[in-house]
Design a protein around this motif. Sequence first.
Motif, PDB file in Angstrom:
ATOM      1  N   ASN A 176       0.846  -1.189   0.000  1.00 29.32           N
ATOM      2  CA  ASN A 176       0.000   0.000   0.000  1.00 29.32           C
ATOM      3  C   ASN A 176       0.883   1.241   0.000  1.00 29.32           C
ATOM      4  N   ASN A 224       1.146   5.394   0.460  1.00 24.53           N
ATOM      5  CA  ASN A 224       0.605   6.655   0.933  1.00 24.53           C
ATOM      6  C   ASN A 224       1.560   7.722   0.402  1.00 24.53           C
ATOM      7  N   TRP A 236      -7.007   9.044  -4.988  1.00 24.73           N
ATOM      8  CA  TRP A 236      -7.288   7.673  -5.449  1.00 24.73           C
ATOM      9  C   TRP A 236      -8.725   7.601  -5.966  1.00 24.73           C
ATOM     10  N   LEU A 280     -10.103  -3.781  -1.494  1.00 24.71           N
ATOM     11  CA  LEU A 280      -8.908  -2.956  -1.454  1.00 24.71           C
ATOM     12  C   LEU A 280      -9.101  -1.677  -0.667  1.00 24.71           C
ATOM     13  N   GLN A 281      -7.990  -1.177  -0.133  1.00 24.94           N
ATOM     14  CA  GLN A 281      -7.942   0.128   0.506  1.00 24.94           C
ATOM     15  C   GLN A 281      -7.257   1.093  -0.456  1.00 24.94           C
ATOM     16  N   ASP A 282      -7.565   2.369  -0.354  1.00 22.83           N
ATOM     17  CA  ASP A 282      -6.890   3.358  -1.180  1.00 22.83           C
ATOM     18  C   ASP A 282      -5.381   3.183  -1.045  1.00 22.83           C
ATOM     19  N   GLY A 283      -4.704   3.052  -2.177  1.00 28.16           N
ATOM     20  CA  GLY A 283      -3.251   2.914  -2.174  1.00 28.16           C
ATOM     21  C   GLY A 283      -2.747   1.497  -2.334  1.00 28.16           C
ATOM     22  N   ASP A 284      -3.623   0.474  -2.306  1.00 24.86           N
ATOM     23  CA  ASP A 284      -3.194  -0.912  -2.544  1.00 24.86           C
ATOM     24  C   ASP A 284      -2.913  -1.065  -4.029  1.00 24.86           C
TER      25      ASP A 284
END
Length: 98
Positions: free
Chosen positions: A28, A30, A55, A74-78
């Motif tokens: 991920n 950031n 994102w 998914l999370q933002d940045g994966d």
Amino acid sequence: SSISAINTPKGLDDHSSIFLSDGYIVVNFNIETIQNGDLEHPHLQYIHAPLMNQWQLEGFQKQFNDPWGFTFELQDGDVIFYHANKGSKDDFQSSVTH
């Protein structure tokens, strides 16, 4: 156990239980910019931007289906997925044309 693998005279090898052997490692990101060394107050941010999460603005998908039918939330940045039981040699081969 994984601890006993370390304490054996043989040590660790590719098959030691301490290593992930199935599934994915997800990386991920950031993304931030820093000014004047001020790590506590990023100048620009990708996820926590003052006006909009970049994102989301760029159409980041929160769900991904891999070729084998597995679904990932998914999370933002994966953005990078490493398959644990594969290596770089499984993806790339070198060859010459002559």
